[in-house]
Design an enzyme around this catalytic site. Structure first.
Site, short mmCIF file in Angstrom:
data_model
loop_
_atom_site.label_atom_id
_atom_site.label_comp_id
_atom_site.label_asym_id
_atom_site.label_seq_id
_atom_site.Cartn_x
_atom_site.Cartn_y
_atom_site.Cartn_z
N SER A 207 38.68 37.89 27.50
CA SER A 207 38.02 39.11 27.81
C SER A 207 37.31 39.73 26.65
O SER A 207 37.84 40.03 25.54
CB SER A 207 39.14 40.08 28.29
OG SER A 207 39.34 40.03 29.71
N HIS B 90 39.23 46.94 29.90
CA HIS B 90 40.27 46.62 30.06
C HIS B 90 41.30 46.16 28.68
O HIS B 90 42.39 46.22 28.74
CB HIS B 90 40.82 45.84 31.24
CG HIS B 90 40.13 44.52 30.98
ND1 HIS B 90 39.15 43.78 31.28
CD2 HIS B 90 41.21 43.43 30.41
CE1 HIS B 90 39.35 42.58 31.03
NE2 HIS B 90 40.30 42.38 30.63
N ASP C 59 33.45 48.00 33.02
CA ASP C 59 34.35 47.16 32.22
C ASP C 59 34.14 46.88 30.87
O ASP C 59 34.05 45.90 30.15
CB ASP C 59 34.96 46.05 32.74
CG ASP C 59 36.40 45.56 32.20
OD1 ASP C 59 36.91 46.30 31.76
OD2 ASP C 59 36.63 44.36 32.23
#
Length: 279
Positions: A230, A124, A154
């Site tokens: 992230s 993402h 992911d």
């Protein structure tokens, strides 16, 4: 409860909690006060955990109140108590990931996987990227190529020109991850590169849905992670990667409340190897 991922824009996969218990208030209802929402969140996570621990709890309850407590497993041999050394080992292998898209930009984190310049981050973070660059611990900016991405886990892999400032991190043996052991989340929250926050492993094999319909296991931690973390590593006290920081649970769209999730290192390693092999 609302949740967000940790990248810039998009903010990442949605974490979907277990269904609410009928005796608990609906924490998505804005008429419910903050105190009830926090209590309800604790209840929801307790319901999720009961699917795993209910059998053991029932067994112990049946033995009576004088039953001896279950032995606490010893920490893995050689785990140092000082996390300063672990941070020093990890920081040279962690990068800030900068993404340009048609509508603006985003930022996240990543870590060096090998001496060929492969970097692991989140799907993402780089989804829809027009261009990607990484900034290492020495401050140098390098143009990165997206080798491949896997939305289901992911995980994404980038490739940059190898250099002495990019030091591969050691991947932990997933069988050695223990609830309660100290961990560090390393990355670039809110663009602040080289940030380290400490916590513990709150749960292993936590079954969650991260933006998809299929439940998958995740490492849960209370180490403070926020947008921009992230793709960064969750490391143990030896400086080894035990997971890839992916999502946080939030209330009312706020920041970290001490419930974060990481893709387990064994899944990240398997997916990364497949992406590199095909790329």
């Amino acid at each position: 409860m609302s949740t967000v991922g940790l990248g810039g824009s998009p903010r990442g996969p949605e974490f979907i909690s277990p269904p609410p218990h009928p005796l608990l208030p609906d924490i998505s209802d804005k008429s419910v006060g903050p105190r009830w929402r926090l209590l309800a969140l604790a209840g929801l996570l307790g319901i999720s955990a009961s699917a795993v621990t209910g059998g053991t709890a029932g067994f112990l309850a049946g033995r009576g109140s004088d039953a001896a407590p279950a032995p606490v497993p010893a920490p893995p041999a050689g785990v140092p108590s000082d996390l300063v050394a672990a941070a020093a080992r990890a920081l040279p292998g962690v990068v800030s990931v900068q993404v340009r898209t048609g509508s603006g930009g985003a930022s996240g984190s990543g870590f060096v996987l090998d001496d060929r310049g492969h970097i692991v981050t989140n799907h993402h973070v780089v989804a829809g990227a027009g261009s990607v660059s990484v900034v290492g611990s020495d401050g140098r900016r390098l143009t990165a190529e997206v080798v491949g991405t896997d939305p289901g886990s992911d995980i994404a892999v980038l490739r940059v020109t190898p250099g002495p400032a990019l030091q591969p991190l050691v991947l932990a043996d997933p069988r050695g991850v223990r609830v309660g052991e100290p961990v560090l989340a390393v990355g670039s929250p809110l663009g602040l590169s080289g940030t380290v926050t400490a916590g513990i492993v709150s749960a292993v094999d936590r079954q969650v849905r991260l933006g998809g319909s299929t439940r998958q296991s995740a490492v849960q931690t209370d180490a403070s992670i926020n947008p921009g973390n992230s793709g960064g590593p969750l490391i143990n006290a030896r400086g080894e990667v035990i997971g890839v920081n992916t999502a946080i649970a939030t209330l009312e769209g706020g920041g970290s409340i001490g419930i974060g999730f990481a893709v387990p290192v064994d899944r990240a390693r398997e997916v990364a190897a497949g992406l590199i092999g095909r790329g």
